[in-house]
Design an enzyme around this catalytic site. Structure first.
Site, PDB file in Angstrom:
ATOM      1  N   ARG A  55       0.842  -1.211   0.000  1.00 35.50           N
ATOM      2  CA  ARG A  55       0.000   0.000   0.000  1.00 35.50           C
ATOM      3  C   ARG A  55       0.870   1.251   0.000  1.00 35.50           C
ATOM      4  O   ARG A  55       0.470   2.324  -0.431  1.00 35.50           O
ATOM      5  CB  ARG A  55      -0.959   0.001   1.202  1.00 35.50           C
ATOM      6  CG  ARG A  55      -1.808   1.263   1.292  1.00 35.50           C
ATOM      7  CD  ARG A  55      -3.119   1.072   2.045  1.00 35.50           C
ATOM      8  NE  ARG A  55      -2.986   0.331   3.276  1.00 35.50           N
ATOM      9  CZ  ARG A  55      -2.459   0.824   4.410  1.00 35.50           C
ATOM     10  NH1 ARG A  55      -2.007   2.058   4.443  1.00 35.50           N
ATOM     11  NH2 ARG A  55      -2.380   0.064   5.486  1.00 35.50           N
ATOM     12  N   TYR A 108     -14.860  16.898 -16.330  1.00 36.66           N
ATOM     13  CA  TYR A 108     -15.423  15.567 -16.101  1.00 36.66           C
ATOM     14  C   TYR A 108     -16.341  15.639 -14.872  1.00 36.66           C
ATOM     15  O   TYR A 108     -15.949  16.172 -13.820  1.00 36.66           O
ATOM     16  CB  TYR A 108     -14.246  14.620 -15.875  1.00 36.66           C
ATOM     17  CG  TYR A 108     -14.603  13.188 -15.665  1.00 36.66           C
ATOM     18  CD1 TYR A 108     -15.349  12.486 -16.598  1.00 36.66           C
ATOM     19  CD2 TYR A 108     -14.144  12.514 -14.537  1.00 36.66           C
ATOM     20  CE1 TYR A 108     -15.650  11.142 -16.396  1.00 36.66           C
ATOM     21  CE2 TYR A 108     -14.439  11.179 -14.338  1.00 36.66           C
ATOM     22  CZ  TYR A 108     -15.196  10.503 -15.263  1.00 36.66           C
ATOM     23  OH  TYR A 108     -15.496   9.183 -15.062  1.00 36.66           O
ATOM     24  N   ASP A 181      -6.116  17.848 -15.395  1.00 35.76           N
ATOM     25  CA  ASP A 181      -6.470  16.476 -15.787  1.00 35.76           C
ATOM     26  C   ASP A 181      -6.081  16.342 -17.255  1.00 35.76           C
ATOM     27  O   ASP A 181      -6.714  16.912 -18.144  1.00 35.76           O
ATOM     28  CB  ASP A 181      -7.971  16.235 -15.578  1.00 35.76           C
ATOM     29  CG  ASP A 181      -8.372  14.797 -15.910  1.00 35.76           C
ATOM     30  OD1 ASP A 181      -7.668  14.145 -16.708  1.00 35.76           O
ATOM     31  OD2 ASP A 181      -9.394  14.337 -15.385  1.00 35.76           O
ATOM     32  N   LYS A 204      -7.281   4.811 -19.693  1.00 34.95           N
ATOM     33  CA  LYS A 204      -7.474   5.239 -21.085  1.00 34.95           C
ATOM     34  C   LYS A 204      -6.227   4.898 -21.920  1.00 34.95           C
ATOM     35  O   LYS A 204      -5.957   3.742 -22.136  1.00 34.95           O
ATOM     36  CB  LYS A 204      -7.793   6.736 -21.099  1.00 34.95           C
ATOM     37  CG  LYS A 204      -8.849   7.158 -20.065  1.00 34.95           C
ATOM     38  CD  LYS A 204     -10.190   6.526 -20.362  1.00 34.95           C
ATOM     39  CE  LYS A 204     -11.357   6.944 -19.512  1.00 34.95           C
ATOM     40  NZ  LYS A 204     -11.273   7.072 -18.106  1.00 34.95           N
TER      41      LYS A 204
HETATM   42  C1  LIG Z   1     -11.083  13.357 -18.245  1.00 32.92           C
HETATM   43  C2  LIG Z   1     -11.274  12.185 -17.338  1.00 32.92           C
HETATM   44  N1  LIG Z   1     -10.693  12.186 -16.144  1.00 32.92           N
HETATM   45  C3  LIG Z   1     -10.840  11.152 -15.284  1.00 32.92           C
HETATM   46  C4  LIG Z   1     -11.580  10.051 -15.624  1.00 32.92           C
HETATM   47  C5  LIG Z   1     -11.773   8.952 -14.611  1.00 32.92           C
HETATM   48  O1  LIG Z   1     -10.999   7.857 -14.879  1.00 32.92           O
HETATM   49  P1  LIG Z   1     -11.322   6.409 -14.248  1.00 32.92           P
HETATM   50  O2  LIG Z   1     -12.519   5.895 -14.957  1.00 32.92           O
HETATM   51  O3  LIG Z   1     -10.055   5.662 -14.507  1.00 32.92           O
HETATM   52  O4  LIG Z   1     -11.585   6.608 -12.797  1.00 32.92           O
HETATM   53  C6  LIG Z   1     -12.200  10.003 -16.866  1.00 32.92           C
HETATM   54  C7  LIG Z   1     -13.013   8.822 -17.236  1.00 32.92           C
HETATM   55  O5  LIG Z   1     -13.692   8.798 -18.237  1.00 32.92           O
HETATM   56  C8  LIG Z   1     -12.031  11.095 -17.753  1.00 32.92           C
HETATM   57  O6  LIG Z   1     -12.621  11.099 -18.970  1.00 32.92           O
END
Ligand SMILES: Cc1ncc(COP(=O)(O)O)c(C=O)c1O
Length: 393
Positions: A55, A108, A181, A204
């Site tokens: 962890r 998001y 992000d 992704k």
């Molecule tokens: C721009 C963005 N940030 C964060 C995330 C979250 O990622 P996760 O699904 O791996 O938690 C997403 C998911 O679609 C996203 O499109």
């Protein structure tokens, strides 16, 4: 030793030092041990290298951390079990009661919810703006002491491209940190900008194959060290096997990135020529309002293309259901193509004015363009548009 003892104390297979595996092993072990207690105490005190409990750290995770930090042009990285966990760890670690955050309607959804709803419960205040009005950010920073500006580039799904030099300079001038992000931009973009903290969903482009979830916070060491202290107690650790799958995916990251970008550009050009489609958004296309900034800030336009169907929500549903090669689901940046129809992406928890800011309309469709043959993708889109019908724009 009797069999049931031996099975729990197997010796490690001997591996000569001059005979190495070409793929690093998965260190699928929760615990690491020293023979003497003092060495464990030295490790806890930060006076020697090593591992104790996964962890906190693990060699497979460490290898991935080094790879991602290097790609993003920073010196440290903290891994989490999902992209949202990376965002949570960064926000919870950077903010205290009384701090103020600026974030944007285009972000998001879960990021907006974390800032406004969850952190709101702990005494963090926030202001929601739109990326379309960069002056509003400067006004807000001048008017109100702000700890953190949270943004995305390109934003999801409307693909607005903020001016990163301008945003980061304004934040720095007013003593605010920036959290970007960078998921839609991939792992190798934007490192040259004065961004304090990058977050990524490794679910992704990093893994690329849609078979593993993960997240990363990437920043200068001093910030990551501070965030790690809290993360160890919060506990959103990435599993070593998941880290290994991401490491495997990274080997083809640039090949996939280039293929996504080339295919997405072809798809965007095709959609722009269709009478049922309005407002194609893809920052890799010269006609896109974000193109000049995107071209100067990042390599390629990414995998996501969004557009509006003039005939609206119902036509969007018919269109998505008529597609054969694009699957109706969430996520993006996998090898296969995906579609999110308007019925599955209407923003929640916003006022009507803020919904307007998001740019998401009743006919907005998001595609994540995969690495299949682009001729097949375009034939599939053409067929689905024909079947969905609907008024030309
Ligand atoms: C721009 C963005 N940030 C964060 C995330 C979250 O990622 P996760 O699904 O791996 O938690 C997403 C998911 O679609 C996203 O499109």
């Amino acid at each position: 030793m009797k069999p049931r003892t031996r099975l729990n104390h197997l010796p490690a297979p001997p591996l000569p030092p001059d005979n190495r595996p070409l793929v690093a092993p998965i260190h699928q072990s929760v615990k690491f041990s020293f023979d003497d207690v003092e060495q464990t105490r030295q490790l806890w005190a930060g006076r020697r290298d090593g591992y104790f409990y996964s962890r906190v750290s693990n060699p497979t995770l460490h290898q991935l951390e080094l790879a991602l930090a290097g790609l993003q042009g920073r010196d440290a990285c903290l891994l989490t079990a999902s992209g949202v966990a990376a965002i949570s760890v960064a926000l919870l670690g950077l903010l205290r009661a009384g701090d103020h955050v600026v974030h944007f309607a285009e972000l998001y959804g879960p990021t907006r919810a974390l800032v406004a709803r969850l952190l709101g419960r702990y005494g963090v205040t926030s202001t929601l703006l739109t990326l379309a009005d960069p002056d509003a950010l400067e006004r807000e920073l001048a008017a109100r002491q702000t700890r953190l500006v949270v943004l995305e580039s390109p934003s999801n799904p409307i693909l607005r491209v903020p001016d990163l030099a301008r945003v980061t300079a304004a934040a720095r001038r007013h003593g605010a940190l920036t959290l970007l992000d960078n998921t839609l931009a991939g792992l190798h973009n934007h490192g040259g900008y004065d961004v304090d903290v990058f977050v990524h969903s490794l679910t992704k482009f990093a893994s690329g194959h849609g078979d593993v979830m993960g997240g990363a916070v990437i920043a200068r060491r001093e910030l990551i060290d501070a965030l790690r202290e809290d993360a160890v107690n919060l506990g959103p650790t990435l599993d070593p096997h998941a880290a290994w799958l991401v490491l495997r995916g990274l080997k083809t990251y640039f090949l996939r990135w280039d293929a996504h970008c080339a295919n997405a550009r072809r798809v965007a050009d095709f959609l722009a020529g269709r009478p049922e489609v309005s407002c194609v958004r893809y920052p890799g296309r010269p006609q896109d309002p974000g193109h000049a900034l995107a071209a100067s800030q990042m390599d390629g336009g990414g995998a996501v293309v969004s557009f509006d169907l003039a005939a609206g929500l119902e036509a969007g549903t018919r269109f998505a259901e008529a597609l054969e090669l694009f699957s109706i689901t969430a996520s993006l940046g996998s090898t296969e193509s995906l579609v999110l129809p308007p019925a599955l992406q209407q923003p929640r928890g916003l006022t009507p004015g803020q919904v307007q800011w998001t740019g998401i309309g009743p006919g907005t469709v998001r595609l994540s363009v995969g690495i299949e043959d682009p001729d097949d993708l375009i034939a599939d889109l053409a067929r689905a548009l024909d079947r969905a019908g609907g008024a030309p724009c």
